[in-house]
Design an enzyme around this catalytic site. Sequence first.
Site, PDB file in Angstrom:
ATOM      1  CE  LYS A 114      50.019  40.854  46.104  1.00 55.20           C
ATOM      2  NZ  LYS A 114      49.819  40.717  44.694  1.00 55.20           N
TER       3      LYS A 114
ATOM      4  CB  CYS B 130      34.978  61.398  14.172  1.00 53.52           C
ATOM      5  SG  CYS B 130      34.645  61.775  12.452  1.00 53.52           S
TER       6      CYS B 130
ATOM      7  CE1 TYR C  48      51.428  31.705  46.252  1.00 48.86           C
ATOM      8  CE2 TYR C  48      52.971  32.760  44.760  1.00 48.86           C
ATOM      9  CZ  TYR C  48      51.673  32.485  45.147  1.00 48.86           C
ATOM     10  OH  TYR C  48      50.628  32.970  44.423  1.00 48.86           O
TER      11      TYR C  48
ATOM     12  CD  GLU D  92      56.912  33.305  50.887  1.00 45.79           C
ATOM     13  OE1 GLU D  92      56.147  33.376  49.910  1.00 45.79           O
ATOM     14  OE2 GLU D  92      56.865  32.392  51.720  1.00 45.79           O
TER      15      GLU D  92
ATOM     16  CE  LYS E 228      48.133  44.976  45.449  1.00 42.30           C
ATOM     17  NZ  LYS E 228      47.735  45.034  44.075  1.00 42.30           N
TER      18      LYS E 228
ATOM     19  CB  CYS F  68      37.132  63.945   8.335  1.00 41.79           C
ATOM     20  SG  CYS F  68      35.930  63.609   9.639  1.00 41.79           S
TER      21      CYS F  68
ATOM     22  CG  ASP G 123      52.441  42.052  39.060  1.00 43.10           C
ATOM     23  OD1 ASP G 123      51.315  41.577  39.238  1.00 43.10           O
ATOM     24  OD2 ASP G 123      52.652  43.171  38.557  1.00 43.10           O
TER      25      ASP G 123
ATOM     26  CB  CYS H  13      36.460  59.922   9.303  1.00 38.12           C
ATOM     27  SG  CYS H  13      37.776  60.430  10.398  1.00 38.12           S
TER      28      CYS H  13
ATOM     29  CB  CYS I 218      36.838  64.710  13.169  1.00 39.19           C
ATOM     30  SG  CYS I 218      38.042  63.469  12.688  1.00 39.19           S
TER      31      CYS I 218
HETATM   32  S1  IVH Z   1      50.648  33.181  49.502  1.00 36.53           S
HETATM   33  C1  IVH Z   1      46.188  32.076  51.120  1.00 36.53           C
HETATM   34  N1  IVH Z   1      52.850  34.178  48.561  1.00 36.53           N
HETATM   35  O1  IVH Z   1      49.260  37.452  45.551  1.00 36.53           O
HETATM   36  C2  IVH Z   1      46.941  32.848  50.103  1.00 36.53           C
HETATM   37  N2  IVH Z   1      50.829  34.730  47.436  1.00 36.53           N
HETATM   38  O2  IVH Z   1      46.123  38.333  46.856  1.00 36.53           O
HETATM   39  C3  IVH Z   1      48.280  32.264  49.845  1.00 36.53           C
HETATM   40  N3  IVH Z   1      51.173  36.106  45.442  1.00 36.53           N
HETATM   41  O3  IVH Z   1      46.587  35.235  45.796  1.00 36.53           O
HETATM   42  C4  IVH Z   1      49.044  33.095  48.908  1.00 36.53           C
HETATM   43  N4  IVH Z   1      53.352  36.250  45.570  1.00 36.53           N
HETATM   44  O4  IVH Z   1      48.280  35.052  43.759  1.00 36.53           O
HETATM   45  C5  IVH Z   1      51.500  34.110  48.410  1.00 36.53           C
HETATM   46  N5  IVH Z   1      54.918  34.952  47.831  1.00 36.53           N
HETATM   47  C6  IVH Z   1      53.595  34.875  47.685  1.00 36.53           C
HETATM   48  C7  IVH Z   1      52.920  35.518  46.620  1.00 36.53           C
HETATM   49  C8  IVH Z   1      51.536  35.421  46.541  1.00 36.53           C
HETATM   50  C9  IVH Z   1      52.282  36.590  44.874  1.00 36.53           C
HETATM   51  C10 IVH Z   1      49.831  36.352  44.893  1.00 36.53           C
HETATM   52  C11 IVH Z   1      48.854  35.239  45.022  1.00 36.53           C
HETATM   53  C12 IVH Z   1      47.820  35.771  45.991  1.00 36.53           C
HETATM   54  C13 IVH Z   1      47.905  37.241  45.706  1.00 36.53           C
HETATM   55  C14 IVH Z   1      47.455  38.142  46.818  1.00 36.53           C
END
Ligand code: IVH
Length: 667
Positions: free
Chosen positions: A115, A423, A225, A113, A312, A408, A117, A429, A405
């Site tokens: 990740k 400063c 997820y 999947e 990452k 001043c 943010d 200032c 500075c």
């Molecule tokens: S599964 C047991 N799936 O990334 C952990 N996490 O440290 C189950 N995150 O803690 C998490 N996308 O906050 C999972 N597709 C995804 C994710 C995801 C983002 C986050 C989540 C997790 C951190 C990694």
Amino acid sequence: MKLSEARRRAIELRKIIEDHNHHYYVLNAPVISDFEFDLLINELETLEKLHPELLSADSPTQRVGSDITREFVQYDHTYPMLSLGNTYSRDEVESFCDRVRKGLGHDPEYICELKYDGVSISLTYEGGRLVRALTRGDGIKGDDVTANVKTIRSIPLRVSGNGIPDTFVIRGEIYLPRKGFEEMNAAREAAGEPLFANPRNAASGTLKLLDPKSVAGRPLECFLYYLLGEDLPADNHYENLMAAKSWGFRIPEVMERCISSDEIAAFMDNWENRRKELPYDTDGAVIKVNSLTDQNILGLTAKSPRWAIAYKYAAEQADTQLLSVDFQVGRTGNITPVANLKPVFLAGTTVKRASLHNYDQIKLLDLHIGDTVVIEKGGEIIPKIVGVDQNKRGSLSPVIFPHECPECHTELVRIEGEANHYCPNYLHCPPQITGRIIHFAGRKAMNIDGLGEETIEMLYREKLIDNIASLYDLTEESLSHLDRMGEKSAANIIRGIKESVKVPYPKVLFALGIRHVGETVARKLAAGFPDLEELMKATPEELTALSEIGPKIASSVIEYFNDNDNIQIISRLKERGIHFTGKKREQKEGVLSGKTVVISGTFLRHSREEYKQIIEEHGGRNSSSVSSATTFILAGEGMGPSKMAKASDLGIEIMNEEDFLRFIEEY
Ligand code: IVH
């Protein structure tokens, strides 16, 4: 590396990491990118692996980052909320697959999947209804943000369909799409409010707002997820999520089955660029073993499951040329170097300026004007310079940090132990004067309508104001002589100033702009000293006895009230009716009600800060000096000898960490 050197570095790293944790989780204002943060953690983990004697229970490597804020009620997670082991290295993803193969005796099916943010969230449903939404917190207990989460439309309040367990938990990520983030920041800029660094911080700041109505106005979204519970519909992750989808949940748009590390690598390659076209931020890929039986066999470590890993993507970088460096003066006199760059396109925007942080950073990079520099977008709004191409040296002129500075011309100072130059010309200032007034009038402070940055700078230039108190001497008549100031705007400003008199004491305290006193600290100080007169007389011991107040804040508060000019300004503000008293602190009831506790030494189970809070939460009072009023001393490793002697003179009980926790729990 010798053990002594490793120990010194480990201590230094822990301090740096904890500081960054605080910026990230508490202040929502990270100063370094995730990549740099992970490098620090990796370095510390490596040191601790090489020298296990350096490992301590309170090392930041031993915990899942905490996001707990005190305004929310906390609840235990039914299942601990672990995080994922993460890596930037393809080799480590391969080693993960090797470990999994060894653990299971076969290659499993994986689900890959993206990740997301954002901010992780854990939702509990009972009888098909959403009953609780908790943040990660410290992984064991999290903040109850149910009211806020209920405003997110993609999260169903009720679910229906086949095979729904009576009780289940579903976890996911709350995020702000990039477009919503940009609109929100544009509105904040127009209102003179501080900007969020990135969509993730905006989402996390939003989730922690105290008023759900304000949350509802922000376009948060959520992907779910991870399904947990006793009677799940299927024996694998993929089908469980498909079932969750049929019940009404929004699950990841991208989920691919892979059966080898080559297929996983292809997924990561494929999405490295494609993800940039998505309307939300992703920062990597998550690889999960699909079968729940396999997941159980592999099990967990203390911090993360052995059946999943996060890979990452490295932060995006670009090369450009350094044209010049400006040195800006902030409201507290802080000097910030800012690089002017040849414009370059990076991760969706054109970058013309980059932050250089401080003198040490310039020295470290050995910057010269005209150098080709590498810039990176991390967690901040302004990208930063992370390197210099030594083969393409620019001119011979190194970037010189000024001695005086730029505004001043006062000689700059550097406080020992701090990275920044200041400063010291606090009173005269110009950018410091206007900066303080701008801060004072700001939304989160006195909230004076109609009084933005430009107007304040103009009023100062026209000699109508020279400090925060002089705002209250302004009249419609005095404003009417100014260019481009209509009658209406003048009336609006004066009305705003009059209204501001009603602002409550904690906000006034924040508005004064005392160095290191942000909103939260101001609230703490106001609760501990409900009358400014008392705060003005407070000793360092009395100040640091409050949770979250350390020696740095204490000395800044004391320095502020030692200044005659500040005292005069405060008395002028008082004459105008500004609130300098607040509500008496609500003393919590609990097992420590009426008891005064002194904390001494260092601890294994919680930090000193956490103990101060635990004491307050149980109705007790903290004090930093032993006296006949002390009920007992909570003593850790290395309790000071003078405290020890005084305690035995006065016959005061000394309790160790374990006994204290048992004592609290038993009641
Ligand atoms: S599964 C047991 N799936 O990334 C952990 N996490 O440290 C189950 N995150 O803690 C998490 N996308 O906050 C999972 N597709 C995804 C994710 C995801 C983002 C986050 C989540 C997790 C951190 C990694």
